[in-house]
Scaffold this motif. Sequence first.
Motif, PDB file in Angstrom:
ATOM      1  N   THR A 368       0.840  -1.195   0.000  1.00  0.00           N
ATOM      2  CA  THR A 368       0.000   0.000   0.000  1.00  0.00           C
ATOM      3  C   THR A 368       0.874   1.243   0.000  1.00  0.00           C
ATOM      4  O   THR A 368       2.099   1.173  -0.103  1.00  0.00           O
ATOM      5  N   SER A 369       0.249   2.395   0.124  1.00  0.00           N
ATOM      6  CA  SER A 369       0.982   3.657   0.076  1.00  0.00           C
ATOM      7  C   SER A 369       0.080   4.772   0.568  1.00  0.00           C
ATOM      8  O   SER A 369      -1.159   4.656   0.578  1.00  0.00           O
ATOM      9  N   ALA A 370       0.695   5.875   0.945  1.00  0.00           N
ATOM     10  CA  ALA A 370      -0.057   7.062   1.341  1.00  0.00           C
ATOM     11  C   ALA A 370      -0.453   7.910   0.143  1.00  0.00           C
ATOM     12  O   ALA A 370      -0.910   9.039   0.301  1.00  0.00           O
ATOM     13  N   VAL A 371      -0.317   7.362  -1.060  1.00  0.00           N
ATOM     14  CA  VAL A 371      -0.626   8.111  -2.282  1.00  0.00           C
ATOM     15  C   VAL A 371      -2.082   8.547  -2.323  1.00  0.00           C
ATOM     16  O   VAL A 371      -2.413   9.573  -2.929  1.00  0.00           O
ATOM     17  N   ALA A 372      -2.977   7.785  -1.703  1.00  0.00           N
ATOM     18  CA  ALA A 372      -4.397   8.129  -1.680  1.00  0.00           C
ATOM     19  C   ALA A 372      -4.901   8.080  -0.246  1.00  0.00           C
ATOM     20  O   ALA A 372      -4.521   7.190   0.530  1.00  0.00           O
ATOM     21  N   THR A 373      -5.746   9.025   0.097  1.00  0.00           N
ATOM     22  CA  THR A 373      -6.321   9.066   1.441  1.00  0.00           C
ATOM     23  C   THR A 373      -7.050   7.763   1.752  1.00  0.00           C
ATOM     24  O   THR A 373      -7.889   7.310   0.988  1.00  0.00           O
ATOM     25  N   GLY A 374      -6.694   7.140   2.865  1.00  0.00           N
ATOM     26  CA  GLY A 374      -7.368   5.933   3.317  1.00  0.00           C
ATOM     27  C   GLY A 374      -6.698   4.632   2.930  1.00  0.00           C
ATOM     28  O   GLY A 374      -7.059   3.570   3.466  1.00  0.00           O
ATOM     29  N   PHE A 375      -5.719   4.663   2.031  1.00  0.00           N
ATOM     30  CA  PHE A 375      -5.073   3.411   1.603  1.00  0.00           C
ATOM     31  C   PHE A 375      -4.428   2.685   2.778  1.00  0.00           C
ATOM     32  O   PHE A 375      -4.703   1.505   3.026  1.00  0.00           O
ATOM     33  N   VAL A 376      -3.548   3.360   3.481  1.00  0.00           N
ATOM     34  CA  VAL A 376      -2.816   2.719   4.572  1.00  0.00           C
ATOM     35  C   VAL A 376      -3.770   2.325   5.689  1.00  0.00           C
ATOM     36  O   VAL A 376      -3.673   1.222   6.257  1.00  0.00           O
ATOM     37  N   GLU A 377      -4.721   3.199   6.005  1.00  0.00           N
ATOM     38  CA  GLU A 377      -5.676   2.918   7.073  1.00  0.00           C
ATOM     39  C   GLU A 377      -6.539   1.696   6.753  1.00  0.00           C
ATOM     40  O   GLU A 377      -6.782   0.847   7.615  1.00  0.00           O
ATOM     41  N   ALA A 378      -6.990   1.586   5.492  1.00  0.00           N
ATOM     42  CA  ALA A 378      -7.815   0.442   5.100  1.00  0.00           C
ATOM     43  C   ALA A 378      -7.018  -0.851   5.136  1.00  0.00           C
ATOM     44  O   ALA A 378      -7.522  -1.889   5.588  1.00  0.00           O
TER      45      ALA A 378
END
Length: 518
Positions: A368-378
């Motif tokens: 995953t990556s922090a490139v999109a809001t919510g990616f890492v959290e999901a």
Amino acid sequence: MSIFHNRREFLALTGAAAGALALTGCGTGSGSGAPVADGRGKPRRGGRFRALFTGGGEQETIDPHAEALAIDMARTKALFDRLVDLDATMAPVPRLARKWESNADATVWRFTLRDALFHDGKPLTPEDVLFTFGRILDPKATTHFAQSLLSVIDLKKSRSAGKNVVEVALKRPGAEFPALLGTLGTAVVSSRYTDPAKPVGTGAFTLKSFRAGRAFVAERFDDHWDGGAYVDELRILSADADARGNALRAGEAEYGYEMTPTFARTVQADKSVRILAAKGSTAHAIVMKCDQEPFDNPDVTRAFKLLADREKLVQVVLAGQGVVGNDMFGKGYQYYPEDVPQRTRDVAEARSLLKRAGALNKTLSIYTSAVATGFVEAATLFAEQAADAGLRVKVTTGASETYFKDQLAKGVMGSHRSGAMTIPNYINDRLLTKSAFNASGWRREDFDATFAKAQSTTDAGERGKLYGRLQRTVRDEGGLLIWGHPDWLNGVSSRVRGMEAAPPNTLDSGRFDKVWLA
């Protein structure tokens, strides 16, 4: 990061002389003083409208065939029109083309054009449309976004069929061809269009000035075929999310693109800002690569889908600003099979499937990556949910700059999102054997054949059944765990009228020709 280094620079770009002016009358008058609603709430002309988008620096463009960013699309939408656009369900609707029809096998399409004028006063003709297609398909123009989609056009056999009719020949049957013309990078330009810095379009605004990464200013085109804009002047500016929110609340902008769920919650009690929330307009997913172990076994992909607590993912990751997904793209769009039961969490069944597949004791990684809001959290939350079945899932974070390219080659699971597009386009781009962005590694010849049949089926009912079958197949056997559909959140000043919530990439998204200021 915002291109604005300080408040004074922002105010200078928006045209305000001083901070106090920005907080009272800036952007509201057509010269001096604020326009006042006529008492009946009817639209009225006048004023300056300022719209803020995520910037792209020097990569920004006003070439309608090379647009790649949301800020590009907003600018080109103001200057140009498409033959066809897409409504909120992703179905094609008329724009410069008043109507269209095809022959029996959908290999030839005839478009009847409206009476429309270009900004140089010349009328729209079939030759302009053919020139547009030629420009898009120019093999030397590698930045033209729609080049691949429109490669189905047989330009040599396409022709003018009268004063206002253009006949477009296709290399193969294309029942969805009109919808293709409503996608990114398809705006019609004049046959006299040679310099992107000097746009010749039929749009509701004409260009006044443009500086990539900085600002765009356009003026109302009074001879627009659809009645012209209400505001005198449109300014589209680059600003980061925080700057967009601050400007909206301070009265320094009328529109803020893609606001965060946190901002939407914060301004609930703020009477100066209104949130336009297009429900469930995009898609967030975890992809499992079906061409790699253990996800080459459909039992494993199905087990992972059963492990997801979708409601919790929506509540935590999206802050409740969305709806749960059912492992199919395009909820609410044309060809989405609404009759498919919603998948719910079943840890016991998931564990049984994993045990049968011999996958319980494996350690897997989500890339995953922090490139999109919510990616890492999901990814992190799903890893915790998978642990309920005894699975060990490790979250690996990659570089934002190259994530979407890296994801195609790294790991057996990954974070995925998609903006709004037609279901056929999503399948074409992401689920066919030769799709360039097939992140789930889904490759089946029978699936490809059914898609090709759907593309050539002219009967709308039969075509819908075929797309429904494709969607169900991916849901039951594919590697897409589409857990949620985030709301599309944009902010407007409470003084803005004529703008409603709309999914991204549709006719009414980022559209400023029908807005007016109360």
